[in-house]
Design a protein around this motif. Sequence first.
Motif, PDB file in Angstrom:
ATOM      1  N   GLY A 168       0.791  -1.226   0.000  1.00  0.00           N
ATOM      2  CA  GLY A 168       0.000   0.000   0.000  1.00  0.00           C
ATOM      3  C   GLY A 168       0.818   1.267   0.000  1.00  0.00           C
ATOM      4  N   ASN A 172       3.718   0.072  -4.083  1.00  0.00           N
ATOM      5  CA  ASN A 172       2.968   0.618  -5.211  1.00  0.00           C
ATOM      6  C   ASN A 172       3.835   1.026  -6.390  1.00  0.00           C
ATOM      7  OD1 ASN A 172       0.544   0.227  -3.939  1.00  0.00           O
ATOM      8  ND2 ASN A 172       0.319   2.342  -3.237  1.00  0.00           N
ATOM      9  N   GLN A 175       2.546  -0.542  -9.399  1.00  0.00           N
ATOM     10  CA  GLN A 175       1.179  -0.252  -9.814  1.00  0.00           C
ATOM     11  C   GLN A 175       1.175   0.531 -11.129  1.00  0.00           C
ATOM     12  OE1 GLN A 175      -1.741  -1.319  -8.326  1.00  0.00           O
ATOM     13  NE2 GLN A 175      -0.344  -2.563  -7.096  1.00  0.00           N
ATOM     14  N   LEU A 218       5.118   8.737  -4.468  1.00  0.00           N
ATOM     15  CA  LEU A 218       4.085   7.925  -3.835  1.00  0.00           C
ATOM     16  C   LEU A 218       3.861   8.422  -2.409  1.00  0.00           C
ATOM     17  CD1 LEU A 218       5.380   4.435  -4.975  1.00  0.00           C
ATOM     18  CD2 LEU A 218       3.227   5.458  -5.699  1.00  0.00           C
TER      19      LEU A 218
END
Length: 250
Positions: A168, A172, A175, A218
Amino acid sequence: MAINTDKNVYTVAFAAVMVVVVGAVLAFVASSLSAKISQNEKLEKQQNILYAMGINENVDEGSVNFVPTDKVAEEFNKYITEQIVIEGSEITEDDEAYLINLKQQETAAKNGKTRKLPLFIGEKEGKKFYIIPMYGKGLWDAIWGFVSLDENLIVQGVYFDHKGETPGLGANIKQRYFMDDFKGESILDGTEYAGIKVAKGNNDPINNTKDDNEVDALAGATITGNGVSAMIKESVNLYKSYLETIRAKN
């Protein structure tokens, strides 16, 4: 005569036998699966290289879908037209350059040996791609990936992965929304190989500006982001001599 299971010698002997038996079973399983594991690692590397080049099966804005394992070898041979290894001033072709272990090469360089640098040249729809493998350090452990460049050293795609970043947060980096931000960015700042910085407090959160060598950081993953920034800059600088030959042609 019955065995006295209350004695310490019995406990020690039983534990020793179990260690031997379990160890033998694990060794057998590891040995029997080693070929399969090795093959899966090869296919995964091919998938990652192709993903950075834009060869994937993404179907929507959020998905990260690789070329399936039963097709990836064929697609890899189709789109990757050349694999080279740069070793000092020497450049050689090697059809298994993608199997070079970057961590081992980093260790070799620290020990005074010449580092082997693999690089992949791809072609899609008449356009050439230069794919550089990368290896670095995140917050908790190793991070790695690939960056695909065109002849003007503009990023055409990336793929990142990690060993143990926080779910999380730092995790990421793999992602889709984060990786897509790198497309269109240049690794050059003037004549300097600046890489691309993962910038906290970037004034371009939707990443419309492509000439600032920055993408948005991020949230809550500053150290991982710094690791990605350092990894990209250090990696492209390792390939600087070769990248200069590409620039000279254009």
